[in-house]
Scaffold this motif. Structure first.
Motif, PDB file in Angstrom:
ATOM      1  N   ARG A   4       2.172  -7.635  -6.906  1.00  0.00           N
ATOM      2  CA  ARG A   4       2.653  -6.259  -6.681  1.00  0.00           C
ATOM      3  C   ARG A   4       3.587  -5.813  -7.812  1.00  0.00           C
ATOM      4  NH1 ARG A   4       1.109  -6.203  -0.749  1.00  0.00           N
ATOM      5  NH2 ARG A   4      -1.067  -6.026  -1.310  1.00  0.00           N
TER       6      ARG A   4
ATOM      7  N   ASP B 111       7.186  -3.386   9.389  1.00  0.00           N
ATOM      8  CA  ASP B 111       8.222  -2.861  10.289  1.00  0.00           C
ATOM      9  C   ASP B 111       9.313  -3.883  10.621  1.00  0.00           C
ATOM     10  OD1 ASP B 111       6.179  -1.018  10.281  1.00  0.00           O
ATOM     11  OD2 ASP B 111       5.672  -1.236  12.398  1.00  0.00           O
TER      12      ASP B 111
ATOM     13  N   HIS C 178      12.448  -3.628   8.526  1.00  0.00           N
ATOM     14  CA  HIS C 178      13.141  -2.349   8.289  1.00  0.00           C
ATOM     15  C   HIS C 178      14.627  -2.428   8.622  1.00  0.00           C
ATOM     16  CE1 HIS C 178       9.270   0.375   8.624  1.00  0.00           C
ATOM     17  NE2 HIS C 178       9.228  -0.478   7.620  1.00  0.00           N
TER      18      HIS C 178
ATOM     19  N   LYS D  65       8.286   4.752   8.336  1.00  0.00           N
ATOM     20  CA  LYS D  65       8.109   4.794   9.789  1.00  0.00           C
ATOM     21  C   LYS D  65       7.310   3.575  10.225  1.00  0.00           C
ATOM     22  CE  LYS D  65       4.300   5.068  10.508  1.00  0.00           C
ATOM     23  NZ  LYS D  65       3.157   4.170  10.153  1.00  0.00           N
TER      24      LYS D  65
ATOM     25  N   TRP E  28      -0.841  -7.018   9.288  1.00  0.00           N
ATOM     26  CA  TRP E  28       0.335  -7.269  10.133  1.00  0.00           C
ATOM     27  C   TRP E  28       0.476  -6.258  11.262  1.00  0.00           C
ATOM     28  CZ3 TRP E  28       3.334  -3.037  10.017  1.00  0.00           C
ATOM     29  CH2 TRP E  28       3.261  -2.226   8.877  1.00  0.00           C
ATOM     30  N   ARG E  29      -0.090  -5.063  11.133  1.00  0.00           N
ATOM     31  CA  ARG E  29       0.005  -4.057  12.193  1.00  0.00           C
ATOM     32  C   ARG E  29      -0.601  -4.541  13.510  1.00  0.00           C
ATOM     33  NH1 ARG E  29      -0.467  -1.537   7.408  1.00  0.00           N
ATOM     34  NH2 ARG E  29       0.288   0.586   7.076  1.00  0.00           N
TER      35      ARG E  29
ATOM     36  N   THR F 202       0.822  -1.211   0.000  1.00  0.00           N
ATOM     37  CA  THR F 202       0.000   0.000   0.000  1.00  0.00           C
ATOM     38  C   THR F 202       0.861   1.269   0.000  1.00  0.00           C
ATOM     39  OG1 THR F 202      -1.426  -1.300   1.426  1.00  0.00           O
ATOM     40  CG2 THR F 202      -2.023   0.998   1.112  1.00  0.00           C
ATOM     41  N   GLN F 203       1.784   1.356   0.947  1.00  0.00           N
ATOM     42  CA  GLN F 203       2.582   2.582   1.046  1.00  0.00           C
ATOM     43  C   GLN F 203       3.641   2.653  -0.048  1.00  0.00           C
ATOM     44  OE1 GLN F 203       2.071   5.213   2.489  1.00  0.00           O
ATOM     45  NE2 GLN F 203       3.972   6.310   2.805  1.00  0.00           N
TER      46      GLN F 203
ATOM     47  N   GLN G 265       6.031  11.876   6.804  1.00  0.00           N
ATOM     48  CA  GLN G 265       6.107  12.956   5.819  1.00  0.00           C
ATOM     49  C   GLN G 265       5.672  14.318   6.341  1.00  0.00           C
ATOM     50  OE1 GLN G 265       4.450  10.123   5.498  1.00  0.00           O
ATOM     51  NE2 GLN G 265       2.294  10.456   5.025  1.00  0.00           N
TER      52      GLN G 265
ATOM     53  N   ASP H 186       9.397  -7.182  -4.359  1.00  0.00           N
ATOM     54  CA  ASP H 186       8.316  -7.490  -3.423  1.00  0.00           C
ATOM     55  C   ASP H 186       8.120  -9.001  -3.419  1.00  0.00           C
ATOM     56  OD1 ASP H 186       5.871  -5.681  -2.010  1.00  0.00           O
ATOM     57  OD2 ASP H 186       5.525  -7.837  -2.227  1.00  0.00           O
TER      58      ASP H 186
END
Ligand SMILES: NC(=O)c1ccc[n+]([C@@H]2O[C@H](COP(=O)([O-])OP(=O)(O)OC[C@H]3O[C@@H](n4cnc5c(N)ncnc54)[C@H](O)[C@@H]3O)[C@@H](O)[C@H]2O)c1
Length: 467
Positions: free
Chosen positions: A85, A121, A124, A142, A243-244, A58-59, A170, A80
């Motif tokens: 994607r 995350d 990262h 982030k 996943w969040r 998405t991001q 941002q 990805d």
């Protein structure tokens, strides 16, 4: 040239409650000028920054869309783990670029200067560290880190390899936040003892109940790699998209939203260290779907000079995003997505001064005997004569600012990164800033939430302890 827009009564009702609503009724909001994306309108082809992207969900897709408005940049490779994607990336870029499941193919490319990391995350740290070691500048989404240790390892890799690193909150690049910082730095607010920020939602999207793409399965997704360092398990479509909600991959509301709010506040106030203490509470009130993080979370922070209260909830959307800075001489408000309709803009800012006033204390003297009360009043009036006629200041006007229609701080933030890649000048939100934001917004908040104790930042050992 300054542009302004008249606010209607309906707009100011939407804009905010209480004193600021009265203050800005019928007033003009100043439209802020977007920053220049690049010093010259056209970038010579020799200055084009070629980049790759890892994580085009998405991001990642939104970042690629935004990158199309940044002059002098070109995405030439994307990785990805989910095959569909790859197709979306080509659709967004309107060209056939190199796509792969394997991020190492991106890092091995000698013809790219920079990499965007937009995975969940838990990936990262590894990707930023390997990108820096491969000599690439990195834009990392982030929250920068999934654990406290990750953050310091990332700083180490970026700095040892002398790379540019920008973290992806941002709003730090937004013209509105730059104006808010200008107001803060001017001292117009006086001493500020409290800052509040809320971000409320009431939709499936806002609660991360995303639809699972029909073709996502263990044939189309490299699920074992996606799990990273998390314990292995069979393909789970719910965890893949939401996943969040799970500790192995994300950090709940603090990781998703607190980090954004706190990055904005740290930027405006110039904070560059975690708060002294944090206390967090909340719970799962509606989404009893197996998630591990609350659908409501509050955190109260002690900073050396002020208190900060953050709240995010997923079960009611009244205010959307709202920041309030309470100062002795005035109040500053930032509204997020719900800007006044007439402006058609994404966000707005208001500063409402509190007029300097001197009033006689008339409350407690009600208990004084009449003679003492009369003498006190007469003496106070002698010491505080009325100003001469014409010198009365009836009210203090609110200053109202808005971003122009179509303004996109994601474009501005990417431009900030890519310009730094080109010029080697510092970015607005580097790895040190991002680490402090993740520790404060994410790790201290969740430490307190799950341990049910006050989280204390121990600066000497760079660890979080209980009080
Ligand atoms: N700045 C913002 O406003 C903003 C908004 C949304 C998300 N984010 C951040 O962006 C990141 C991604 O979020 P999202 O909503 O796009 O998630 P997403 O699940 O939609 O997309 C993540 C993508 O990363 C891929 N991926 C995972 N591990 C990978 C690996 N090792 N190599 C290659 N690809 C890999 C997945 O297959 C998936 O397609 C998160 O850190 C999130 O916090 C930031």
């Amino acid at each position: 040239m300054k542009k302004s827009v008249e606010l209607s009564r309906r707009d100011f009702v939407r804009f905010g409650a209480g004193s600021v609503a009265v203050g800005i009724a019928g007033r003009k909001a100043e439209l802020l000028e977007p920053k220049t994306l690049f010093p010259s309108s056209s970038v010579p082809p020799s200055d084009t920054v070629r980049f790759g992207i890892i994580g085009t969900g998405t991001q990642g897709c939104d970042l690629l869309r935004a990158s199309r408005s940044v002059p002098g940049v070109e995405c030439i490779v994307a990785a990805d783990l989910y095959d569909s994607r790859h197709e979306t990336v080509k659709q967004i870029l309107k060209k056939d670029i190199d796509t792969t499941r394997d991020y190492r193919r991106v890092l091995d490319r000698k013809d790219i200067d920079a990499v965007i990391v937009a995975t969940p995350d838990h990936w990262h740290a590894r990707l930023v560290i390997e990108a820096a070691q491969a000599g690439k500048d990195v834009y990392c989404e982030k929250p920068m880190s999934h654990t406290l240790e990750d953050g310091y390892a990332m700083i180490d890799a970026v700095q040892k390899n002398k790379r540019i690193c920008e973290i992806g909150s941002q709003r730090v690049s937004s013209i509105l936040y730059a104006k808010a910082k200008e107001i803060w730095d001017s001292g117009a607010l006086g001493e500020v003892d409290t800052i509040e920020a809320v971000w409320d939602r009431n939709t499936d999207s806002g609660a991360w109940v995303y639809p699972i793409p029909p073709d996502a399965n263990d044939a189309t997704v490299d699920w074992n790699t996606w799990l990273g360092s998390a314990p292995k398990r069979p393909f789970n479509g719910r965890q893949f998209v939401s996943w969040r909600c799970y500790k192995d991959f994300g950090a709940g509301l603090p990781g998703d939203l607190f980090v954004h709010l706190i990055s904005g506040i740290h930027f405006i106030t110039g904070i560059n260290a975690p708060p002294l203490r944090a206390f967090s509470t909340g719970g799962i009130y509606y989404y009893k779907d197996g998630r591990e993080f609350g659908d409501l979370q509050w955190t109260v922070y002690d900073y050396p000079k002020f208190q900060l209260v953050l709240r995010c909830n997923q079960n009611n959307k009244y205010e959307d995003q709202m920041f309030t800075f309470y100062g002795k001489k005035g109040t500053m408000f930032i509204r997020g997505e719900g800007a006044p309709a007439a402006l058609g803009a994404g966000a707005s800012l208001a500063f409402q001064p509190q007029p300097p006033f001197q009033t006689r204390e008339d409350y407690s003297i009600g208990s004084w005997p009449q003679k003492a009360r009369d003498e006190y009043i007469a003496s106070w009036n002698r010491e505080h004569p009325d100003p001469p006629l014409g010198a009365y200041k009836v009210e203090s006007e609110a200053e109202v600012y808005a971003a122009p229609p179509g303004y996109n701080d994601l474009v501005e933030h990417q431009a900030n990164f890519f310009n730094a890649v080109r010029t080697r000048k510092p970015v607005v939100e580097n790895e040190v800033f991002g680490n402090v934001a993740a520790i404060s917004g994410c790790h201290m908040s969740n430490y307190s939430y799950f341990n049910r104790k006050v989280a204390v930042w121990d600066a000497a050992s760079k660890t979080i302890k209980s009080e």
